[in-house]
Design an enzyme around this catalytic site. Structure first.
Site, PDB file in Angstrom:
ATOM      1  N   HIS A  57       0.849  -1.203  -0.183  1.00 34.45           N
ATOM      2  CA  HIS A  57      -0.134  -0.114  -0.099  1.00 34.45           C
ATOM      3  C   HIS A  57       0.774   1.133  -0.075  1.00 34.45           C
ATOM      4  O   HIS A  57       0.436   2.136   0.010  1.00 34.45           O
ATOM      5  CB  HIS A  57      -1.044  -0.042   1.043  1.00 34.45           C
ATOM      6  CG  HIS A  57      -0.678   0.229   2.354  1.00 34.45           C
ATOM      7  ND1 HIS A  57       0.113  -0.417   3.390  1.00 34.45           N
ATOM      8  CD2 HIS A  57      -0.408   1.484   3.035  1.00 34.45           C
ATOM      9  CE1 HIS A  57       0.171   0.058   4.389  1.00 34.45           C
ATOM     10  NE2 HIS A  57      -0.045   1.457   4.198  1.00 34.45           N
ATOM     11  N   ASP A  78       0.255  -7.532   1.686  1.00 40.08           N
ATOM     12  CA  ASP A  78       0.529  -6.051   1.793  1.00 40.08           C
ATOM     13  C   ASP A  78       2.186  -6.001   1.823  1.00 40.08           C
ATOM     14  O   ASP A  78       2.640  -5.665   2.832  1.00 40.08           O
ATOM     15  CB  ASP A  78      -0.113  -5.564   3.059  1.00 40.08           C
ATOM     16  CG  ASP A  78       0.205  -3.983   2.743  1.00 40.08           C
ATOM     17  OD1 ASP A  78       0.683  -3.288   1.612  1.00 40.08           O
ATOM     18  OD2 ASP A  78      -0.092  -3.199   3.840  1.00 40.08           O
ATOM     19  N   GLN A 124       0.824   6.107  11.556  1.00 40.36           N
ATOM     20  CA  GLN A 124       0.752   6.526  10.183  1.00 40.36           C
ATOM     21  C   GLN A 124       2.205   7.236   9.948  1.00 40.36           C
ATOM     22  O   GLN A 124       2.824   7.701  10.615  1.00 40.36           O
ATOM     23  CB  GLN A 124      -0.101   7.600   9.783  1.00 40.36           C
ATOM     24  CG  GLN A 124      -1.457   6.926   9.343  1.00 40.36           C
ATOM     25  CD  GLN A 124      -2.278   6.213  10.284  1.00 40.36           C
ATOM     26  OE1 GLN A 124      -2.266   6.497  11.572  1.00 40.36           O
ATOM     27  NE2 GLN A 124      -2.789   5.167   9.861  1.00 40.36           N
ATOM     28  N   GLY A 125       2.597   6.520   8.710  1.00 41.41           N
ATOM     29  CA  GLY A 125       4.018   6.778   8.390  1.00 41.41           C
ATOM     30  C   GLY A 125       4.995   5.694   8.726  1.00 41.41           C
ATOM     31  O   GLY A 125       6.197   5.692   8.210  1.00 41.41           O
ATOM     32  N   ASP A 126       4.601   4.652   9.404  1.00 43.17           N
ATOM     33  CA  ASP A 126       5.568   3.617  10.025  1.00 43.17           C
ATOM     34  C   ASP A 126       5.159   2.468   8.967  1.00 43.17           C
ATOM     35  O   ASP A 126       5.880   1.495   8.628  1.00 43.17           O
ATOM     36  CB  ASP A 126       5.137   2.996  11.369  1.00 43.17           C
ATOM     37  CG  ASP A 126       5.691   4.215  12.361  1.00 43.17           C
ATOM     38  OD1 ASP A 126       6.708   4.465  12.160  1.00 43.17           O
ATOM     39  OD2 ASP A 126       4.825   4.235  13.430  1.00 43.17           O
ATOM     40  N   SER A 127       4.237   2.515   8.131  1.00 43.55           N
ATOM     41  CA  SER A 127       3.807   1.465   7.165  1.00 43.55           C
ATOM     42  C   SER A 127       4.986   1.198   6.327  1.00 43.55           C
ATOM     43  O   SER A 127       5.881   1.922   5.805  1.00 43.55           O
ATOM     44  CB  SER A 127       2.564   2.012   6.093  1.00 43.55           C
ATOM     45  OG  SER A 127       1.531   1.763   6.924  1.00 43.55           O
TER      46      SER A 127
END
Ligand code: ARG
Length: 268
Positions: A81, A126, A212-215
């Site tokens: 993603h 993912d 959010q942003g660690d993905s």
């Protein structure tokens, strides 16, 4: 829900700031958040502390606002993603070799190709690989190729938000989270893809999580020989660090063979 999630994950890849708004999601989770307006002050991943320079040498920050790990010296393993599809792609910059993203010793290398997990449709699968323009001379992170390490306590790390709706971080943050079994995780998320996703977090208390942003970044632990081994890829969650909602990670062992052959197809 399926399409919503897909859009949600896409948005996450595009911008963590915008996503902060999106992540205040509708329905019961929003209610859960409303019940706890006094956000815990947490220098975190969420609820984490600063990693030492060199502590996780294979950690990579990607310019679209995601994390990743060096799978080989020239291939970064991240989340599907976080990318838009497969093919030639010179638009991504990987920053490596530093805990402090503003450090003058940061190693920055551009992408040449992206390979998104075949069949990725926003639910499960993912993972993605990013081929770099040149190898980076840093240690790589081994991935788990059996389910043997899919339990215990995991380490998470990233430059993402340190609280739900928070800003991206300059310094790499780390924390540890316990494994949450599929049945329990399914109690929180009806749409869990059991074989492809693995959950972790403090179910009762919350307070520690990726955000959010660690993905795309790794979730890892020590193997029986005492070496770090990657068991997960930061994927999604309802908000961040909320009680009752563990973080959801791609189950790396399920995809290990696919990742290996995909890397070979990129020329290692
Ligand atoms: N999808 C998010 C990203 O793009 C990661 C969210 C992880 N959330 C969580 N509660 N563990 O950065």
């Amino acid at each position: 829900m399926r399409n919503y999630l897909k859009a949600f994950k896409r948005a996450a890849a595009v911008g963590a700031v915008a996503l902060a708004v999106f992540s205040l999601q509708p329905g019961s989770a929003q209610a859960a958040q409303d019940r706890d307006p006094g956000a815990r002050p947490s220098p975190g991943v969420v609820g984490g502390t600063r990693a030492q320079q060199g502590e996780f040498p294979w950690m990579v920050r990607l310019s679209m606002g995601c994390g990743g790990a060096l799978y080989t010296k020239q291939i970064v393993l991240t989340a599907a993603h976080c990318v838009n599809g497969s093919g030639a792609n010179t638009s991504i910059t990987a920053t490596a070799g530093v805990a402090d993203l503003n450090s003058s010793s940061a190693i920055k290398v551009k992408s040449t190709r992206v390979l998104q997990a075949p069949g990725y449709d926003g639910q499960g699968k993912d993972w993605a690989l990013i081929k770099l323009a040149k190898p980076i001379d840093l240690p790589t992170l081994k991935i788990a190729d059996t389910a043997a390490y899919n339990s215990g306590t995991f380490t998470i790390a990233g430059w993402g938000a340190d609280r739900e709706g928070g800003s991206q971080q300059r310094y790499l943050l780390k924390a540890t989270v316990p494994f949450v079994d599929d049945a329990t995780c399914k109690g929180a998320y009806g749409n869990l893809v059991d074989a492809e996703e693995i959950c972790a977090g403090y179910l009762q208390q919350g307070g520690v999580d990726t955000c959010q942003g660690d993905s795309g970044g790794p979730m890892f632990r020590k193997d029986n020989a005492g070496a770090w081994i990657q068991v997960g890829i930061v994927s999604w969650g309802q908000g961040c660090a909320r009680p009752g909602y563990p973080g959801v990670y791609s189950e790396v062992s399920t995809f290990a063979a696919d990742i290996s052959s995909a890397a070979a197809s990129l020329g290692g």
